[in-house]
Design a protein around this motif. Structure first.
Motif, mmCIF file in Angstrom:
data_model
loop_
_atom_site.group_PDB
_atom_site.id
_atom_site.type_symbol
_atom_site.label_atom_id
_atom_site.label_comp_id
_atom_site.label_asym_id
_atom_site.label_seq_id
_atom_site.Cartn_x
_atom_site.Cartn_y
_atom_site.Cartn_z
ATOM 1 N N ARG A 3 -11.766 10.024 -0.476
ATOM 2 C CA ARG A 3 -11.414 9.466 0.830
ATOM 3 C C ARG A 3 -11.035 10.616 1.744
ATOM 4 O O ARG A 3 -10.423 11.589 1.332
ATOM 5 C CB ARG A 3 -10.224 8.505 0.731
ATOM 6 N N LEU A 5 -9.585 11.736 5.905
ATOM 7 C CA LEU A 5 -8.714 11.291 6.991
ATOM 8 C C LEU A 5 -9.459 11.358 8.308
ATOM 9 O O LEU A 5 -10.309 12.226 8.502
ATOM 10 C CB LEU A 5 -7.480 12.189 7.072
ATOM 11 N N GLY A 11 -2.008 13.120 6.312
ATOM 12 C CA GLY A 11 -1.796 12.330 5.108
ATOM 13 C C GLY A 11 -2.430 12.988 3.908
ATOM 14 O O GLY A 11 -2.660 14.192 3.878
ATOM 15 N N PHE A 29 -10.966 1.760 -4.464
ATOM 16 C CA PHE A 29 -10.869 1.613 -3.005
ATOM 17 C C PHE A 29 -11.742 0.459 -2.520
ATOM 18 O O PHE A 29 -11.317 -0.339 -1.682
ATOM 19 C CB PHE A 29 -11.277 2.909 -2.302
ATOM 20 N N ARG A 32 -10.306 -2.851 -3.135
ATOM 21 C CA ARG A 32 -8.987 -2.926 -2.489
ATOM 22 C C ARG A 32 -7.833 -3.040 -3.485
ATOM 23 O O ARG A 32 -6.840 -3.714 -3.234
ATOM 24 C CB ARG A 32 -8.951 -4.058 -1.482
ATOM 25 N N THR A 35 -4.021 0.293 -1.900
ATOM 26 C CA THR A 35 -3.684 -0.041 -0.522
ATOM 27 C C THR A 35 -3.321 1.239 0.219
ATOM 28 O O THR A 35 -2.517 2.028 -0.265
ATOM 29 C CB THR A 35 -2.483 -1.005 -0.487
ATOM 30 N N ARG A 36 -3.922 1.424 1.375
ATOM 31 C CA ARG A 36 -3.587 2.570 2.228
ATOM 32 C C ARG A 36 -2.679 2.084 3.337
ATOM 33 O O ARG A 36 -2.982 1.107 4.003
ATOM 34 C CB ARG A 36 -4.855 3.194 2.798
ATOM 35 N N GLN A 37 -1.573 2.785 3.513
ATOM 36 C CA GLN A 37 -0.648 2.436 4.578
ATOM 37 C C GLN A 37 -0.504 3.628 5.514
ATOM 38 O O GLN A 37 -0.599 4.775 5.091
ATOM 39 C CB GLN A 37 0.708 2.046 4.013
ATOM 40 N N TYR A 38 -0.287 3.319 6.782
ATOM 41 C CA TYR A 38 -0.194 4.337 7.816
ATOM 42 C C TYR A 38 1.070 4.088 8.620
ATOM 43 O O TYR A 38 1.485 2.947 8.797
ATOM 44 C CB TYR A 38 -1.408 4.266 8.748
ATOM 45 N N THR A 120 -1.024 -1.714 7.629
ATOM 46 C CA THR A 120 -1.938 -1.879 6.502
ATOM 47 C C THR A 120 -3.195 -2.538 7.035
ATOM 48 O O THR A 120 -3.147 -3.643 7.576
ATOM 49 C CB THR A 120 -1.318 -2.758 5.402
#
Length: 133
Positions: A3, A5, A11, A29, A32, A35-38, A120
């Motif tokens: 993955r 950015l 990150g 990925f 799912r 989980t990617r959080q920002y 999310t």
């Protein structure tokens, strides 16, 4: 690289050391299970401490290759246009998208109210978090 950015995003970058690890991580990925959080600062103070943003996305025909929230007005503007006029991707149907947010804090930056949120992306659309926020 498993993955990457987006531009102006900080990150974690994930690398796989073997082909087997790459396939396995890509599967996690894709399904799912990861989980990617920002974290983001948004203008103003949000009223609710958590919520969902569910707005369909479409290509922005005025500023390609960017995305925008799809509205009836923008859909009507595309009627009668051909792929030669605006490009094939712009004529694609709007895509449903869902973002969940949790307020982490309400602050002031340079005298302006901002809210720090954890985001999310549930649907994982291109530029979804940028458009929803």
């Amino acid at each position: 690289v498993v993955r990457h950015l987006g531009m102006a995003t900080s990150g974690l970058v994930v690398f796989a050391r073997t082909e087997s690890a790459l396939r396995s991580m890509n599967s996690l990925f894709r399904t799912r299970k990861i989980t990617r959080q920002y974290e983001a600062l948004v203008c103003g103070h949000l009223e609710k401490d958590e919520g969902e943003i569910e707005l369909p996305l479409m290509r922005d025909y005025e500023f390609p290759p960017y995305m925008r929230v799809s509205t009836e007005e923008h859909q009507r503007a595309l009627i009668g246009l051909s792929a030669g006029d605006v490009g094939k991707k712009i004529l694609e149907s709007p895509k449903e998208s869902l973002t969940r947010y949790v307020v982490e804090g309400r602050e002031e930056v340079e005298g302006k109210e901002v809210t720090r949120v954890t985001l999310t992306s549930v649907s994982g659309r291109t530029h979804q978090l940028n458009v929803h926020c």
